[in-house]
Design a protein around this motif. Structure first.
Motif: not given
Length: 450
Positions: A160, A165, A168-169, A177-178, A180-182, A184-185, A189
């Motif tokens: 990340t 980040q 994602a924002k 959500a799922e 956005l999580h990957t 960010r990392e 996605y």
């Protein structure tokens, strides 16, 4: 009631391609023709302006004089905002009712690293995201990160960071959500675009040759493990998948023996895509700025997947390149019942004409099925087209190469070794098959300006 004239019905179906169309008599299934936009490589150059000194029109020309600069840009510069705005304005005018947009990356311009920063790259991605939202406030958008969407360019890490980040924002209005999580990392996605159809957005910059941050990683950001798991679950859930990414798989068509990603990563991606070809219904990439296609074959030569590389909105070329591309974007059509690909409508702007007239008259360059006499864009259809490129009496390759340049200059011909590189790149994505295709020929490009 009188009989409806055929030309009227045909025109109606072109204007409203979502209408139900009856299948042939032997197949009573009805299909629904749906569509989505594909845009790529916007490359906004905020420094672009009409200056008295042509060497100072844009930073992206790197000092080369943009002597034909106009209000919509120059072939030695990246996109002015007026060009990008005109593209989205035309898209929204042509049809505001599409399923979604795929956007395969690269918002910042081609300028030296010292001219940008992380904050500036984030601001450019933000500006382009807001521009898309302004024109399509209710349309889902599925973005992918490009190699210029990082600072310094190309150097995307496996963990990340501020860019992931921020993306994602900025893309939270479009993604769940799922996803956005990957994102960010690791910058990748997946998400359902509609019931039964999943978009898988890969971060292929992790496999890109110039990316020193991942040079020694076998599975940067764990994306391979994630990809195989995602495709396996899609298969179990009876979903179909569209793969999107910035840097494409396969060999670059305008050179010889060079893959777009590192060669060992290319082999691994080809292997994964072959394994899950029954799940994948299409691949969509950017990065090269040119209009090209590929057919993923298995080891015996059976066609498995159709792959499309969309040309760029930016028209930039270096002073040493023999050709460039006119600005472009495209609409893709698919069958909503099984998500098979049906057609592409390619749109472009004649940049020279637009600057002369000071008006952006975007128009359709071609309809792929009509241009090449295809029934659809399934792998078997594209394989037959690619095989026709080899025939000396066929003009299909000359037409394909004109589209490759987005009608930049129809006097330019791609012959002999140039043509061999193009055709081998279309037909062969793995090292063994590609090497056999080009074996015995020199590495000299053969461009002839007639």
């Amino acid at each position: 009631m009188g009989q409806v004239p055929l030309f009227t019905l045909a025109g109606f179906l072109l204007l409203y391609p979502g209408i139900l169309v009856a299948a042939p008599a032997e197949d009573v299934r009805l299909s629904v023709r749906e569509r989505f936009w594909h845009i790529t490589d916007l490359h906004l150059d905020a420094t672009y302006h009409l200056a008295d000194d042509p060497a100072k029109v844009c930073l992206s020309s790197k000092g080369a004089p943009a002597i034909k600069a106009g209000i919509y840009g120059d072939f030695l510069c990246d996109s002015p905002y007026s060009l990008i705005q005109s593209a989205f304005a035309h898209m929204s005018h042509v049809t505001p009712q599409t399923d979604f947009i795929i956007w395969t990356g690269d918002s910042p311009p081609h300028v030296p690293a010292g001219e940008l920063s992380t904050d500036m790259v984030i601001q450019l991605i933000s500006n382009m995201s807001e521009t898309i939202r302004d024109h399509f406030p209710r349309l889902p958008v599925f973005p992918a990160l490009g190699n210029h969407d990082y600072w310094p360019q190309d150097q995307m890490p496996s963990s990340t960071n501020a860019i992931y980040q921020a993306a994602a924002k900025l893309w939270a209005p479009w993604l769940q959500a799922e996803a956005l999580h990957t994102l960010r990392e690791g910058g990748f996605y997946s998400q359902l675009a509609r019931p039964g159809l999943r978009v898988v957005s890969l971060n292929t910059i992790l496999y890109y040759g110039p990316d020193k941050a991942t040079a020694n990683a076998s599975d940067p950001a764990g994306q391979y493990q994630w990809l195989q798991g995602t495709l396996e679950r899609a298969a179990q859930n009876l979903e179909k998948v569209f793969i999107i990414a910035h840097v494409p798989v396969g060999y670059l068509p305008f050179t010889r023996g060079i893959t777009a990603v590192r060669k060992h990563h290319n082999e691994r991606l080809v292997s994964i895509f072959r394994k899950y070809s029954h799940v994948i219904q299409g691949h969509f990439y950017g990065h090269t700025h040119r209009d090209s296609l590929m057919v993923l074959l298995d080891e015996e030569g059976k066609p498995l997947n159709s792959i499309f590389v969309s040309p760029a909105v930016t028209p930039i070329k270096s002073v040493t390149e023999p050709y460039s591309n006119n600005p472009a974007f495209r609409m893709c059509f698919y069958d909503a019942s099984d998500f098979t690909l049906l057609d592409i409508w390619q749109y472009y702007l004649n940049l020279t004409e637009a600057n002369e007239r000071q008006r952006a008259d975007w128009r359709r360059e071609y309809v792929m099925t009509e241009a090449f006499g295809l029934e659809d864009l399934q792998p078997q259809s594209l394989l037959q087209l690619a095989l026709s490129f080899k025939l000396p009496q066929a003009n299909s390759f000359d037409k394909y190469f004109s589209h490759f340049m987005v009608s930049y200059d129809d006097r330019i011909r791609c012959e002999k070794d140039c043509k061999l590189s193009q055709v081998c790149a279309v037909l062969h994505l793995d090292h063994k098959a590609y090497s056999e295709c080009v074996r015995g020929r020199s590495v000299q490009d053969s461009f002839a300006l007639l």
